[in-house]
Scaffold this active site. Structure first.
Site, PDB file in Angstrom:
ATOM      1  N   TYR A  31       0.789  -1.145   0.090  1.00 21.59           N
ATOM      2  CA  TYR A  31       0.042  -0.151  -0.061  1.00 21.59           C
ATOM      3  C   TYR A  31       1.271   1.444   0.093  1.00 21.59           C
ATOM      4  CZ  TYR A  31       1.114   0.933   4.798  1.00 21.59           C
ATOM      5  OH  TYR A  31       1.813   1.367   6.087  1.00 21.59           O
ATOM      6  N   ARG A  50       8.368   3.780  -5.158  1.00 17.66           N
ATOM      7  CA  ARG A  50       8.558   2.961  -3.950  1.00 17.66           C
ATOM      8  C   ARG A  50       7.816   1.789  -4.241  1.00 17.66           C
ATOM      9  NH1 ARG A  50       7.667   5.286   1.905  1.00 17.66           N
ATOM     10  NH2 ARG A  50       5.791   5.580   1.334  1.00 17.66           N
ATOM     11  N   ARG A  99      -7.738 -21.031  -0.795  1.00 18.71           N
ATOM     12  CA  ARG A  99      -6.847 -20.578   0.107  1.00 18.71           C
ATOM     13  C   ARG A  99      -5.494 -21.487   0.139  1.00 18.71           C
ATOM     14  NH1 ARG A  99      -4.586 -21.093   5.040  1.00 18.71           N
ATOM     15  NH2 ARG A  99      -3.871 -19.284   5.912  1.00 18.71           N
ATOM     16  N   HIS A 101      -1.243 -21.090   0.689  1.00 19.50           N
ATOM     17  CA  HIS A 101      -0.012 -20.280   0.564  1.00 19.50           C
ATOM     18  C   HIS A 101       0.756 -20.037  -0.508  1.00 19.50           C
ATOM     19  CE1 HIS A 101      -0.832 -21.209   4.779  1.00 19.50           C
ATOM     20  NE2 HIS A 101      -0.017 -20.452   5.145  1.00 19.50           N
ATOM     21  N   LYS A 146       6.422  -1.526   2.141  1.00 19.84           N
ATOM     22  CA  LYS A 146       5.353  -1.060   2.462  1.00 19.84           C
ATOM     23  C   LYS A 146       4.010  -2.184   2.286  1.00 19.84           C
ATOM     24  CE  LYS A 146       3.329   3.545   3.143  1.00 19.84           C
ATOM     25  NZ  LYS A 146       3.355   3.851   4.548  1.00 19.84           N
ATOM     26  N   GLU A 182      11.960   2.840  13.786  1.00 24.14           N
ATOM     27  CA  GLU A 182      10.917   3.810  13.452  1.00 24.14           C
ATOM     28  C   GLU A 182       9.681   3.815  14.143  1.00 24.14           C
ATOM     29  OE1 GLU A 182       9.564   2.400   9.448  1.00 24.14           O
ATOM     30  OE2 GLU A 182      10.006   0.486   9.853  1.00 24.14           O
TER      31      GLU A 182
HETATM   32  N1  PLP Z   1       7.674   4.048   8.497  1.00 21.02           N
HETATM   33  C1  PLP Z   1       6.505   3.338   8.419  1.00 21.02           C
HETATM   34  C2  PLP Z   1       6.443   1.970   9.048  1.00 21.02           C
HETATM   35  C3  PLP Z   1       5.570   3.916   7.683  1.00 21.02           C
HETATM   36  O1  PLP Z   1       4.164   3.270   7.906  1.00 21.02           O
HETATM   37  C4  PLP Z   1       5.343   5.084   7.312  1.00 21.02           C
HETATM   38  C5  PLP Z   1       4.253   5.724   6.494  1.00 21.02           C
HETATM   39  O2  PLP Z   1       3.052   5.438   6.746  1.00 21.02           O
HETATM   40  C6  PLP Z   1       6.652   5.686   7.222  1.00 21.02           C
HETATM   41  C7  PLP Z   1       7.623   5.285   8.102  1.00 21.02           C
HETATM   42  C8  PLP Z   1       6.769   7.265   6.783  1.00 21.02           C
HETATM   43  O3  PLP Z   1       6.839   7.088   5.351  1.00 21.02           O
HETATM   44  P1  PLP Z   1       6.558   8.282   4.316  1.00 21.02           P
HETATM   45  O4  PLP Z   1       7.249   9.469   4.606  1.00 21.02           O
HETATM   46  O5  PLP Z   1       6.754   7.830   2.871  1.00 21.02           O
HETATM   47  O6  PLP Z   1       4.835   8.784   4.541  1.00 21.02           O
END
Ligand code: PLP
Length: 283
Positions: A31, A50, A99, A101, A146, A182
């Site tokens: 996403y 990305r 379903r 894997h 993501k 993070e």
């Molecule tokens: N780290 C994580 C785990 C995130 O989910 C996000 C954004 O949703 C970020 C960092 C920040 O990323 P961005 O600056 O691309 O929004």
């Protein structure tokens, strides 16, 4: 609300996603979230790039071009009567027959595009500064992508919000020593009085805001170092700064019981970042 699912604009209440979609049963998808400001999408190209890179990494087909995604987004914004908001994109591997894997290589992916109002955020976090809590990073080894399997992040964020904090500052451990990764949905950088220190990209998301802010920092002459940051170094930091598409540049004034300055570096970066956004609003 109108949303886009696999080539059609439909009502968000309509059953547009199939039960055997691999996004639904395995979280087998990606996403992205893009800010929609003054009728334009902020850093759209970087977000799509990305997402495409990750789709390629996981072998998920990426079905639309940047221009197509942009024009669908504008259509949705008009239909939903929005000039400001957030664009949400979701791509899954597609619908499986049962379903299992193990996936085949020829699925048609599922692509969803949503333009919605920006989620509720208390504006005082920008004027007063945010408070955050440390929390273990319980995720997997694919955090540089993501991916949609966000359960640990959902739990972390729900926990810190229940304690009155804005975001989690997540950490992992190596040989009994904790290092900062993070946020549940954000990146962090730190100012130690001389330079900016950013956790290096080792199994954390390469945030678009992080990358833009580090580049404007370098442009205004601030030294930037990317390295592993240990949690026990936190008391040496002057400023803690949270970065994300929706939170933008946000000064953090409290981490657990520790207090920090709502300082001049965050202020300078916020201004430089806002100027960059305005000068690059093209889509
Ligand atoms: N780290 C994580 C785990 C995130 O989910 C996000 C954004 O949703 C970020 C960092 C920040 O990323 P961005 O600056 O691309 O929004």
């Amino acid at each position: 609300m109108y949303i886009f699912v696999n080539g059609k604009i439909v009502d968000s209440e309509s059953p547009a996603i199939r039960v055997f979609d691999r996004g639904m049963v395995f979280g087998d998808g990606l996403y992205d979230v893009i800010k929609f400001q003054d009728g334009k999408f902020v850093f759209l190209e970087d977000h799509i790039e990305r997402m495409k890179k990750s789709a390629n990494f996981f072998g998920i087909k990426f079905p639309y071009t940047l221009d197509e995604i942009c024009s669908i987004g504008h259509k949705l914004a008009v239909m939903n009567n929005l000039k400001e908001g957030e664009l949400y994109l979701q791509l899954t591997r597609g619908v499986d027959v049962i379903r299992d894997h193990v996936f085949e290589d020829d699925y048609d992916p599922t692509f969803v595009e949503i333009v919605q109002p920006v989620r509720k955020m208390d504006p005082s976090i920008w004027t007063e500064g945010g408070k955050i809590l440390t929390y273990p990073d319980l995720r997997h080894q694919f955090c540089e992508h993501k991916t949609t399997d966000l359960l640990p992040n959902v739990i972390a964020k729900k926990y810190v919000r229940s304690k009155g904090a804005y975001e989690a500052l997540m950490f992992r451990e190596e040989n009994g020593r904790k290092y900062i990764t993070e946020g549940a949905s954000s990146s962090y950088i730190f100012f130690d009085g001389e330079k900016i220190i950013a956790p290096k990209i080792e199994n954390i998301l390469p945030g678009i805001t992080r990358s833009k802010v580090l580049s404007v920092a370098r442009e205004i002459g601030i030294v930037v170092v990317e390295r592993r940051i240990w949690l026990d170094e936190l008391p040496n930091m002057k400023e803690v700064i949270l970065l994300s598409t929706l939170s933008r540049v946000l000064s953090i004034v409290k981490v657990d019981g520790m207090e920090f300055e709502k300082g001049e570096i965050a202020k300078a970066l916020d201004k430089a970042f806002k100027d960059l956004v305005i000068s690059t609003l093209v889509y």
